[in-house]
Design an enzyme around this catalytic site. Structure first.
Site, PDB file in Angstrom:
ATOM      1  N   CYS A   8      45.758  40.858  38.112  1.00  0.00           N
ATOM      2  CA  CYS A   8      44.398  40.383  38.381  1.00  0.00           C
ATOM      3  C   CYS A   8      43.780  41.290  39.435  1.00  0.00           C
ATOM      4  CB  CYS A   8      44.389  38.904  38.781  1.00  0.00           C
ATOM      5  SG  CYS A   8      45.274  38.526  40.309  1.00  0.00           S
ATOM      6  N   ARG A  14      45.294  34.407  40.510  1.00  0.00           N
ATOM      7  CA  ARG A  14      45.642  34.229  39.093  1.00  0.00           C
ATOM      8  C   ARG A  14      46.987  34.824  38.697  1.00  0.00           C
ATOM      9  NH1 ARG A  14      40.147  36.782  37.121  1.00  0.00           N
ATOM     10  NH2 ARG A  14      40.656  37.947  39.030  1.00  0.00           N
ATOM     11  N   ASP A 122      37.829  34.096  37.789  1.00  0.00           N
ATOM     12  CA  ASP A 122      38.309  34.307  39.154  1.00  0.00           C
ATOM     13  C   ASP A 122      38.024  33.049  39.968  1.00  0.00           C
ATOM     14  OD1 ASP A 122      38.744  35.048  41.756  1.00  0.00           O
ATOM     15  OD2 ASP A 122      37.631  36.935  41.617  1.00  0.00           O
TER      16      ASP A 122
HETATM   17  P1  4NP Z   1      42.686  37.024  42.061  1.00  0.00           P
HETATM   18  O1  4NP Z   1      41.494  36.413  42.929  1.00  0.00           O
HETATM   19  O2  4NP Z   1      42.188  38.327  41.484  1.00  0.00           O
HETATM   20  O3  4NP Z   1      42.932  35.991  41.014  1.00  0.00           O
HETATM   21  O4  4NP Z   1      43.863  37.209  42.992  1.00  0.00           O
HETATM   22  C1  4NP Z   1      40.856  37.141  43.936  1.00  0.00           C
HETATM   23  C2  4NP Z   1      41.366  37.152  45.189  1.00  0.00           C
HETATM   24  C3  4NP Z   1      40.718  37.847  46.196  1.00  0.00           C
HETATM   25  C4  4NP Z   1      39.552  38.528  45.923  1.00  0.00           C
HETATM   26  C5  4NP Z   1      39.040  38.525  44.637  1.00  0.00           C
HETATM   27  C6  4NP Z   1      39.700  37.836  43.650  1.00  0.00           C
HETATM   28  N1  4NP Z   1      38.882  39.229  46.959  1.00  0.00           N
HETATM   29  O5  4NP Z   1      37.808  39.811  46.688  1.00  0.00           O
HETATM   30  O6  4NP Z   1      39.337  39.252  48.101  1.00  0.00           O
END
Ligand code: 4NP
Length: 150
Positions: A8, A14, A122
């Protein structure tokens, strides 16, 4: 041994859930599962507390995971690279050297809804419901994946 990588953006919401859920459904000696993020913002961190909580509610412990960034060696180390959304897909495909590496990259929800190219949304900026929703989607996808590779 089938080697599966879940990817991800941050590797804290995720893909750690996808890793934990798939591990809970496969035979460990036959399948290796890991996860990574296309971004480096959270490298070294534990999964988001909301991912840890929804995993726990479902009897899965993901607290020993640490975020890492996806890197080009992963194309050699893994047989299948499941990405959570179309943005992750673009980012990972852009790093592939050839069509063989590109062919390893798949949108995870295409396992449940073939050819629909749907995103696992997300959940980072949302509330608890988003994580519950993500868990349900990933659980369904991992059920299909486990049946294929076990
Ligand atoms: P992930 O969610 O891609 O599912 O781990 C996110 C976690 C952090 C961020 C974006 C998406 N961020 O921009 O910090």
């Amino acid at each position: 041994m089938t080697r599966v990588l879940m990817v991800c953006l941050g590797n804290i919401c995720r893909s750690p859930l996808a890793e934990g859920i798939l591990k809970s459904k496969v035979i460990g000696s036959k399948v290796f599962v890991d996860s990574a993020g296309t971004g480096a913002y959270h490298v070294g961190e534990q999964p988001d507390t909301r991912s840890i909580a929804i995993a726990n509610l479902n009897g899965i412990d993901i607290t020993d995971q640490k975020a890492r960034k996806f890197n080009v060696n992963d194309f050699e180390l893994f047989d299948i690279i499941y990405v959570m959304d179309n943005s992750n897909y673009k980012n990972v495909i852009s790093l592939a050297k050839n069509s063989q590496e590109k062919s390893k990259v798949k949108l995870i929800l295409n396992e449940v809804f073939p050819n629909e190219n749907l995103d696992v949304p997300d959940p980072y900026y949302g509330g608890e419901f988003g994580f519950k929703n993500v868990y349900k989607m990933l659980n369904e996808a991992c059920e299909v994946i486990a049946k294929k590779i076990n």
